[in-house]
Design an enzyme around this catalytic site. Structure first.
Site, mmCIF file in Angstrom:
data_model
loop_
_atom_site.group_PDB
_atom_site.id
_atom_site.type_symbol
_atom_site.label_atom_id
_atom_site.label_comp_id
_atom_site.label_asym_id
_atom_site.label_seq_id
_atom_site.Cartn_x
_atom_site.Cartn_y
_atom_site.Cartn_z
ATOM 1 N N ASP A 43 46.360 41.416 38.938
ATOM 2 C CA ASP A 43 47.990 42.196 39.229
ATOM 3 C C ASP A 43 48.381 43.384 38.426
ATOM 4 O O ASP A 43 48.886 43.451 38.799
ATOM 5 C CB ASP A 43 48.782 41.062 39.113
ATOM 6 C CG ASP A 43 48.814 40.513 37.491
ATOM 7 O OD1 ASP A 43 47.445 41.077 36.850
ATOM 8 O OD2 ASP A 43 49.935 39.713 36.944
ATOM 9 N N SER A 44 47.341 43.885 37.717
ATOM 10 C CA SER A 44 47.092 44.992 36.764
ATOM 11 C C SER A 44 47.466 45.970 38.207
ATOM 12 O O SER A 44 47.869 46.985 37.999
ATOM 13 C CB SER A 44 46.176 44.936 36.037
ATOM 14 O OG SER A 44 44.347 44.815 36.444
ATOM 15 N N GLU A 87 48.293 32.966 34.771
ATOM 16 C CA GLU A 87 48.276 33.493 33.323
ATOM 17 C C GLU A 87 48.616 32.597 32.243
ATOM 18 O O GLU A 87 49.892 31.577 33.029
ATOM 19 C CB GLU A 87 48.384 34.656 32.695
ATOM 20 C CG GLU A 87 48.060 36.037 33.107
ATOM 21 C CD GLU A 87 49.308 37.191 32.988
ATOM 22 O OE1 GLU A 87 50.109 37.432 32.518
ATOM 23 O OE2 GLU A 87 48.444 38.206 33.135
ATOM 24 N N GLU A 116 42.190 37.910 25.918
ATOM 25 C CA GLU A 116 42.411 39.234 25.780
ATOM 26 C C GLU A 116 43.012 39.694 25.017
ATOM 27 O O GLU A 116 43.571 39.342 24.714
ATOM 28 C CB GLU A 116 43.542 39.698 27.771
ATOM 29 C CG GLU A 116 43.724 40.968 27.511
ATOM 30 C CD GLU A 116 45.096 41.520 28.758
ATOM 31 O OE1 GLU A 116 45.270 43.180 28.653
ATOM 32 O OE2 GLU A 116 44.786 40.380 29.461
ATOM 33 N N ASP A 144 44.387 36.874 41.285
ATOM 34 C CA ASP A 144 45.173 37.179 40.232
ATOM 35 C C ASP A 144 46.272 36.538 41.350
ATOM 36 O O ASP A 144 47.676 37.200 42.450
ATOM 37 C CB ASP A 144 45.729 39.027 39.963
ATOM 38 C CG ASP A 144 45.379 37.975 38.063
ATOM 39 O OD1 ASP A 144 45.140 37.231 37.232
ATOM 40 O OD2 ASP A 144 45.290 39.642 37.632
ATOM 41 N N LYS A 161 43.386 33.659 39.487
ATOM 42 C CA LYS A 161 43.309 33.592 37.768
ATOM 43 C C LYS A 161 44.820 33.018 37.950
ATOM 44 O O LYS A 161 45.491 34.397 38.679
ATOM 45 C CB LYS A 161 42.893 34.767 37.333
ATOM 46 C CG LYS A 161 42.770 34.652 35.762
ATOM 47 C CD LYS A 161 42.257 35.875 35.095
ATOM 48 C CE LYS A 161 43.189 37.145 35.812
ATOM 49 N NZ LYS A 161 44.058 37.290 35.030
#
EC number: 2.1.2.11
Length: 332
Positions: free
Chosen positions: A63-64, A134, A202, A102, A132
């Site tokens: 999602d970056s 978070e 991270e 993501d 993925k």
């Protein structure tokens, strides 16, 4: 897409070798042997092709993309529909790696039903092999467990979790005091217990990452977490030196090693192109491949004159003479 059958009609331009496709089983085998797992974050077809060609194990559609591709200051604005566009493009380009997509902010927090529905879309519509998500709050752990129980592989993500910048107070490293360090390890263990096949660590200190890696039986993937993880991930654009995330104030992240300075090459090429066009030196004969025979040119000029387009006919005739003259000079 690594779960596409070899003989599918829509398998892409390259024949797939099922012995080369990366699966969760192969990742587990690498982890058991102590072999490092390579992961690259990519967002489109061209970058996915490069990742595929390099033999990278996992391609993460992060999602970056919200920041790197869409120019936002955070990862929060990107929608699931936008993520699916990136996922599909990557799936068309990367045939060998395991593909992980993501779940963007706002697509799995409300309920387990929302989380499972979003994850299903990432696989069915995005062509991914896994998702993925978070964080390690109880609701996130529950979401991860529900998605796994629905038959979808899940990668967890702890430490600096960009979707949680509102709570974290910005893009801040985690695990730098006792309580935070313990939380990183405990959260990673909770995600493992929920059924995650791997966990991203991270921006945490190397000893914290080492502790988490030792405490888990699933692989850890580090980004800014030191050398003691089971594997590493970097963003395609960062490792190539193409551009920088806005949240790093236009500089390369401290944890990123630049393996090239592609951005400088791109800028140089664009400036040279601008210069060539400005001087009318591009395109020349070698980049003007489409020809018209002398007879057809004469007939074309005659038709233009019949239409009363004498200036156009003169321009066409003059251009033909110039191209012939340029070709003669270039052949000498």
């Amino acid at each position: 897409m690594s779960n596409v059958p070899e003989n599918t009609v829509y398998g892409g331009p390259k024949p797939q070798n099922p012995n080369q496709i990366v699966t969760l089983t192969q990742l587990r085998q690498k982890h058991r042997k102590g072999e490092a797992i390579t992961v690259v974050t990519a967002y489109d077809y061209p970058s996915a092709v490069h990742v595929d060609t390099a033999g990278i194990d996992v391609c993460l559609v992060g999602d970056s993309a919200s920041m790197v591709v869409h120019g936002h200051d955070t990862t929060l604005p990107i929608s699931l529909d936008e993520m699916l566009v990136h996922c599909r493009a990557v799936a068309r380009g990367a045939k060998r790696p395991l593909l992980v997509g993501d779940l963007p902010f706002g697509t799995y927090e409300s309920s387990t039903v929302q989380a499972v529905d979003s994850a299903v879309r990432v696989l069915k519509e995005g062509g991914m092999d896994a998702i993925k998500l978070e964080g390690g709050s109880p609701s996130r752990i529950t979401a991860a467990r529900s998605i796994v129980e629905a038959g979808i592989a899940v990668m967890g993500h702890v430490g600096l979790t960009p979707q949680a910048i509102s709570v974290l107070g910005g893009f801040r490293p985690q695990g730098r005091n006792i309580a935070s360090a313990v939380k990183v390890v405990e959260t990673a263990m909770a995600l493992q217990e929920a059924g995650c096949f791997s966990v991203v660590l991270e921006c945490v200190p190397p000893p914290v990452a080492a502790a988490a890696t030792s405490a888990l039986y699933i692989p850890t993937i580090g980004i800014g977490a030191g050398p003691f993880c089971s594997g590493q991930v970097l963003v395609y654009h960062d490792l190539l030196g193409m551009m920088q995330h806005p949240h790093h104030a236009k500089v390369t992240p401290k944890f990123c090693k630049q393996y090239a300075r592609v951005g400088e090459v791109i800028n140089k090429a664009l400036l040279e192109y601008k210069e060539d066009v400005s001087k009318h030196s591009f395109p020349g004969p070698s980049h003007s491949p489409y020809k018209i025979s002398s007879n057809d040119l004469d007939g074309f000029l005659s038709e233009l004159q019949k239409l009363g387009l004498d200036e156009a006919a003169s321009a066409a005739a003059a251009s033909a003479e110039k191209m012939q003259s340029s070709e003669s000079l270039s052949s000498q």
